[in-house]
Design a protein around this motif. Structure first.
Motif, PDB file in Angstrom:
ATOM      1  N   LEU A   1       0.874  -1.237  -0.052  1.00 48.89           N
ATOM      2  CA  LEU A   1      -0.004   0.067  -0.075  1.00 48.89           C
ATOM      3  C   LEU A   1       0.531   1.285  -0.068  1.00 48.89           C
ATOM      4  O   LEU A   1       0.569   2.043  -0.608  1.00 48.89           O
ATOM      5  CB  LEU A   1      -0.843  -0.021   1.128  1.00 48.89           C
ATOM      6  N   ALA A   2       1.966   1.271   0.648  1.00 49.12           N
ATOM      7  CA  ALA A   2       3.000   2.352   0.738  1.00 49.12           C
ATOM      8  C   ALA A   2       3.621   2.499  -0.695  1.00 49.12           C
ATOM      9  O   ALA A   2       3.767   3.829  -1.022  1.00 49.12           O
ATOM     10  CB  ALA A   2       3.895   1.953   1.854  1.00 49.12           C
ATOM     11  N   GLY A   3       3.838   1.613  -1.543  1.00 48.17           N
ATOM     12  CA  GLY A   3       4.246   1.648  -2.700  1.00 48.17           C
ATOM     13  C   GLY A   3       3.028   2.417  -3.610  1.00 48.17           C
ATOM     14  O   GLY A   3       3.354   3.236  -4.522  1.00 48.17           O
ATOM     15  N   LEU A   4       1.989   1.911  -3.547  1.00 45.61           N
ATOM     16  CA  LEU A   4       0.909   2.530  -4.263  1.00 45.61           C
ATOM     17  C   LEU A   4       0.744   3.874  -3.926  1.00 45.61           C
ATOM     18  O   LEU A   4       0.341   4.520  -4.833  1.00 45.61           O
ATOM     19  CB  LEU A   4      -0.393   1.415  -4.028  1.00 45.61           C
ATOM     20  N   VAL A   5       0.455   4.234  -2.675  1.00 48.01           N
ATOM     21  CA  VAL A   5       0.409   5.663  -2.365  1.00 48.01           C
ATOM     22  C   VAL A   5       1.534   6.579  -2.882  1.00 48.01           C
ATOM     23  O   VAL A   5       1.160   7.703  -3.435  1.00 48.01           O
ATOM     24  CB  VAL A   5       0.368   5.725  -0.867  1.00 48.01           C
ATOM     25  N   ALA A   6       2.840   6.022  -2.868  1.00 46.84           N
ATOM     26  CA  ALA A   6       3.741   6.741  -3.395  1.00 46.84           C
ATOM     27  C   ALA A   6       3.640   7.140  -4.812  1.00 46.84           C
ATOM     28  O   ALA A   6       3.931   8.121  -5.161  1.00 46.84           O
ATOM     29  CB  ALA A   6       5.151   5.926  -3.004  1.00 46.84           C
ATOM     30  N   GLY A   7       3.176   5.899  -5.743  1.00 47.72           N
ATOM     31  CA  GLY A   7       2.629   6.408  -7.114  1.00 47.72           C
ATOM     32  C   GLY A   7       1.773   7.261  -7.116  1.00 47.72           C
ATOM     33  O   GLY A   7       1.990   8.179  -8.239  1.00 47.72           O
ATOM     34  N   ILE A   8       0.788   7.306  -6.631  1.00 42.89           N
ATOM     35  CA  ILE A   8      -0.255   8.026  -6.771  1.00 42.89           C
ATOM     36  C   ILE A   8      -0.135   9.712  -6.310  1.00 42.89           C
ATOM     37  O   ILE A   8      -0.283  10.469  -7.068  1.00 42.89           O
ATOM     38  CB  ILE A   8      -1.593   7.815  -5.822  1.00 42.89           C
ATOM     39  N   ALA A   9       0.687   9.702  -5.300  1.00 43.77           N
ATOM     40  CA  ALA A   9       1.344  11.054  -4.730  1.00 43.77           C
ATOM     41  C   ALA A   9       2.115  11.477  -5.975  1.00 43.77           C
ATOM     42  O   ALA A   9       2.316  12.590  -6.453  1.00 43.77           O
ATOM     43  CB  ALA A   9       1.907  10.992  -3.593  1.00 43.77           C
ATOM     44  N   ASP A  10       3.235  10.622  -6.534  1.00 40.73           N
ATOM     45  CA  ASP A  10       4.091  11.075  -7.540  1.00 40.73           C
ATOM     46  C   ASP A  10       3.470  11.579  -8.911  1.00 40.73           C
ATOM     47  O   ASP A  10       3.658  12.577  -9.686  1.00 40.73           O
ATOM     48  CB  ASP A  10       5.008   9.824  -7.721  1.00 40.73           C
ATOM     49  N   SER A  11       2.595  10.702  -9.255  1.00 37.81           N
ATOM     50  CA  SER A  11       1.649  10.931 -10.669  1.00 37.81           C
ATOM     51  C   SER A  11       0.652  12.053 -10.725  1.00 37.81           C
ATOM     52  O   SER A  11       0.190  12.400 -11.557  1.00 37.81           O
ATOM     53  CB  SER A  11       1.378   9.704 -11.035  1.00 37.81           C
ATOM     54  N   THR A  12       0.411  12.553  -9.658  1.00 41.41           N
ATOM     55  CA  THR A  12      -0.635  13.617  -9.319  1.00 41.41           C
ATOM     56  C   THR A  12       0.109  14.771  -8.706  1.00 41.41           C
ATOM     57  O   THR A  12       0.447  15.754  -9.411  1.00 41.41           O
ATOM     58  CB  THR A  12      -1.614  13.182  -8.520  1.00 41.41           C
ATOM     59  N   LEU A  13       0.239  15.062  -7.537  1.00 36.26           N
ATOM     60  CA  LEU A  13       0.696  16.305  -6.733  1.00 36.26           C
ATOM     61  C   LEU A  13       2.154  16.516  -7.115  1.00 36.26           C
ATOM     62  O   LEU A  13       2.545  17.394  -7.578  1.00 36.26           O
ATOM     63  CB  LEU A  13       0.354  16.118  -5.408  1.00 36.26           C
ATOM     64  N   GLY A  14       2.886  15.304  -7.241  1.00 34.42           N
ATOM     65  CA  GLY A  14       4.437  15.514  -7.706  1.00 34.42           C
ATOM     66  C   GLY A  14       4.481  15.846  -9.172  1.00 34.42           C
ATOM     67  O   GLY A  14       5.325  16.848  -9.338  1.00 34.42           O
ATOM     68  N   LEU A  15       3.595  15.716  -9.751  1.00 41.04           N
ATOM     69  CA  LEU A  15       3.584  16.041 -11.355  1.00 41.04           C
ATOM     70  C   LEU A  15       3.345  17.486 -11.397  1.00 41.04           C
ATOM     71  O   LEU A  15       3.866  18.185 -12.217  1.00 41.04           O
ATOM     72  CB  LEU A  15       2.714  15.123 -12.195  1.00 41.04           C
ATOM     73  N   TYR A  16       2.340  17.864 -10.668  1.00 42.49           N
ATOM     74  CA  TYR A  16       1.817  19.265 -10.558  1.00 42.49           C
ATOM     75  C   TYR A  16       2.817  20.052 -10.002  1.00 42.49           C
ATOM     76  O   TYR A  16       3.215  21.351 -10.573  1.00 42.49           O
ATOM     77  CB  TYR A  16       0.455  19.383  -9.818  1.00 42.49           C
TER      78      TYR A  16
ATOM     79  N   GLU B   1      -7.015  11.555 -21.329  1.00 42.83           N
ATOM     80  CA  GLU B   1      -6.363  10.104 -21.555  1.00 42.83           C
ATOM     81  C   GLU B   1      -4.883  10.207 -21.204  1.00 42.83           C
ATOM     82  O   GLU B   1      -4.271   8.945 -20.675  1.00 42.83           O
ATOM     83  CB  GLU B   1      -6.412   9.526 -23.164  1.00 42.83           C
ATOM     84  N   ASP B   2      -3.898  11.144 -21.427  1.00 42.98           N
ATOM     85  CA  ASP B   2      -2.443  11.108 -21.082  1.00 42.98           C
ATOM     86  C   ASP B   2      -2.205  11.117 -19.732  1.00 42.98           C
ATOM     87  O   ASP B   2      -1.624  10.577 -19.104  1.00 42.98           O
ATOM     88  CB  ASP B   2      -1.851  12.494 -21.715  1.00 42.98           C
ATOM     89  N   PHE B   3      -3.109  11.928 -18.998  1.00 40.95           N
ATOM     90  CA  PHE B   3      -3.085  11.806 -17.475  1.00 40.95           C
ATOM     91  C   PHE B   3      -3.516  10.446 -16.877  1.00 40.95           C
ATOM     92  O   PHE B   3      -3.038   9.942 -15.659  1.00 40.95           O
ATOM     93  CB  PHE B   3      -4.051  12.898 -16.890  1.00 40.95           C
ATOM     94  N   VAL B   4      -4.462   9.903 -17.424  1.00 41.67           N
ATOM     95  CA  VAL B   4      -4.909   8.748 -16.929  1.00 41.67           C
ATOM     96  C   VAL B   4      -3.832   7.655 -17.123  1.00 41.67           C
ATOM     97  O   VAL B   4      -3.513   6.775 -16.322  1.00 41.67           O
ATOM     98  CB  VAL B   4      -6.275   8.114 -17.831  1.00 41.67           C
ATOM     99  N   TYR B   5      -3.298   7.774 -18.520  1.00 38.54           N
ATOM    100  CA  TYR B   5      -2.040   6.720 -18.610  1.00 38.54           C
ATOM    101  C   TYR B   5      -0.971   7.057 -17.728  1.00 38.54           C
ATOM    102  O   TYR B   5      -0.239   6.065 -17.082  1.00 38.54           O
ATOM    103  CB  TYR B   5      -1.578   6.850 -19.945  1.00 38.54           C
TER     104      TYR B   5
ATOM    105  N   THR C   1       1.781   4.539 -11.121  1.00 36.30           N
ATOM    106  CA  THR C   1       0.984   3.844  -9.860  1.00 36.30           C
ATOM    107  C   THR C   1       1.136   2.221  -9.764  1.00 36.30           C
ATOM    108  O   THR C   1       1.601   1.482  -8.840  1.00 36.30           O
ATOM    109  CB  THR C   1      -0.390   3.930  -9.577  1.00 36.30           C
ATOM    110  N   ILE C   2       1.279   1.596 -11.000  1.00 34.41           N
ATOM    111  CA  ILE C   2       1.645   0.214 -11.086  1.00 34.41           C
ATOM    112  C   ILE C   2       3.083  -0.228 -10.924  1.00 34.41           C
ATOM    113  O   ILE C   2       3.419  -0.856 -10.114  1.00 34.41           O
ATOM    114  CB  ILE C   2       0.971  -0.145 -12.603  1.00 34.41           C
ATOM    115  N   GLN C   3       3.909   0.792 -11.558  1.00 33.23           N
ATOM    116  CA  GLN C   3       5.254   0.754 -11.403  1.00 33.23           C
ATOM    117  C   GLN C   3       5.464   0.982  -9.948  1.00 33.23           C
ATOM    118  O   GLN C   3       6.471   0.109  -9.139  1.00 33.23           O
ATOM    119  CB  GLN C   3       6.048   1.821 -12.237  1.00 33.23           C
TER     120      GLN C   3
END
Length: 133
Positions: free
Chosen positions: A61-76, A97-101, A107-109
């Motif tokens: 779950l920590a890995g998943l949360v890290a990816g969500i944070a990285d690909s959303t707020l981190g990207l912003y 579609e780009d953002f969803v990808y 997040t998978i990574q």
């Protein structure tokens, strides 16, 4: 409550890394993508450290949360700073579609790397794994 707090620390750590990498990239004209390896290390460490205390699933779950944070707020945050990239990407030109990808892939990574971290912790600590330390 402690588990939620530790996941917030994981997310904040990733966003802070994105901020620092963006600033260094911009200031020293280093390709921003060169900092991608650091993100992978942080995903692994999130799974490793969190699972050591809270068990395998919390590490994943920590890995998943890290990816969500990285690909959303981190990207912003990175876009606000404007790191150096040869491609000079502009998020305003991205489609939904780009953002969803991006969110899905990152997040998978991150979940995979967090799982590897949790697995290594399990292999190292065996019977002591997931116990409060």
């Amino acid at each position: 409550m402690k588990k939620v707090f530790i996941l917030l620390i994981v997310a904040a750590s990733i966003v802070l890394y994105d901020l620092m990498a963006s600033l260094v990239s911009r200031g020293l004209q280093i390709e921003y993508s060169d900092f991608g390896f650091g993100s992978l290390v942080l995903y692994f460490l999130a799974g490793f450290v969190v699972s050591r205390k809270y068990g395998f699933l919390m590490g994943v779950l920590a890995g998943l949360v890290a990816g969500i944070a990285d690909s959303t707020l981190g990207l912003y945050i990175s876009e606000l700073v404007g790191p150096y990239t040869s491609a000079m990407l502009d998020l305003t030109s991205f489609s939904a579609e780009d953002f969803v990808y991006i969110i899905t892939f990152v997040t998978i990574q991150s979940t995979i790397f967090g799982s590897f971290g949790a697995l290594v912790a399990y292999l190292l600590w065996g019977k002591e794994f997931g116990k409060k330390v």
